[in-house]
Scaffold this motif. Structure first.
Motif, PDB file in Angstrom:
ATOM      1  N   GLY A   1       6.266  12.900  -2.930  1.00 39.81           N
ATOM      2  CA  GLY A   1       6.803  13.581  -1.868  1.00 39.81           C
ATOM      3  C   GLY A   1       8.259  13.591  -1.876  1.00 39.81           C
ATOM      4  N   PRO A   2       8.881  14.229  -0.886  1.00 37.12           N
ATOM      5  CA  PRO A   2      10.582  14.342  -1.057  1.00 37.12           C
ATOM      6  C   PRO A   2      11.219  13.252  -1.074  1.00 37.12           C
ATOM      7  N   ILE A   3      10.786  12.069  -0.261  1.00 39.47           N
ATOM      8  CA  ILE A   3      11.348  10.595  -0.836  1.00 39.47           C
ATOM      9  C   ILE A   3      10.620  10.058  -1.610  1.00 39.47           C
ATOM     10  N   PRO A   4      10.923   9.843  -2.762  1.00 37.65           N
ATOM     11  CA  PRO A   4      10.203   9.222  -3.715  1.00 37.65           C
ATOM     12  C   PRO A   4      10.081   7.595  -3.867  1.00 37.65           C
ATOM     13  N   LEU A   5      10.664   6.926  -3.001  1.00 37.91           N
ATOM     14  CA  LEU A   5      10.493   5.488  -3.155  1.00 37.91           C
ATOM     15  C   LEU A   5       9.927   5.120  -1.714  1.00 37.91           C
ATOM     16  N   SER A   6       9.332   3.938  -1.701  1.00 43.11           N
ATOM     17  CA  SER A   6       8.983   3.415  -0.520  1.00 43.11           C
ATOM     18  C   SER A   6       8.808   1.773  -0.650  1.00 43.11           C
TER      19      SER A   6
END
Length: 135
Positions: free
Chosen positions: A23-28
């Motif tokens: 996704g657009p934000i690669p970290l969680s």
């Protein structure tokens, strides 16, 4: 620089894991209890009870964190724990408990002892310069 500081010996511990996701934000981040680690897959149980599976290849950073602090009991103004019925039956016309702040004037009109500055009334917009209109 990210560092993975957990091992299989940390199963049962509270952990914080940063992982790669599409996704657009690669970290969680995942916060919870490490329940298992087998076949290169970690399973973390969140506070909500959801089981999150993370592959070792997606691990970016991880560490053991302290146990969740005990939950504080909330109390209302009268000191009665939340969720219990209040023992008083005051109405809006009764005086408040001591220590309760009651605002009786709009903020613009309120004064505090020792402070005499007041808020000026809202100014009306000035008429535009007549000479500027014809340009």
């Amino acid at each position: 620089m990210y560092v993975v500081r957990i091992t299989r010996a940390d199963i049962g511990a509270r952990v914080m894991i940063r992982r790669r996701i599409p996704g657009p934000i690669p970290l969680s981040d995942v916060l919870g209890t490490l329940r298992s680690w087998s076949s290169r897959v970690l399973t973390v149980e969140t506070a909500e009870g959801a089981a999150v599976q993370i592959t070792e290849d997606d691990l970016v950073a991880a560490r053991v964190i302290p146990a969740r602090p005990p939950r504080r009991r909330s109390r209302d103004v009268a000191g009665t724990p939340m969720g219990e019925p209040a023992s008083d039956t005051r109405t809006n016309t009764d005086p408040p408990n001591s220590g309760t702040i009651v605002r009786t004037l709009p903020v613009a009109e309120a004064t505090i002892s020792g402070m005499t500055q007041s808020v000026p009334p809202a100014a009306t917009p000035a008429a535009p310069n007549e000479g500027a209109r014809g340009r």
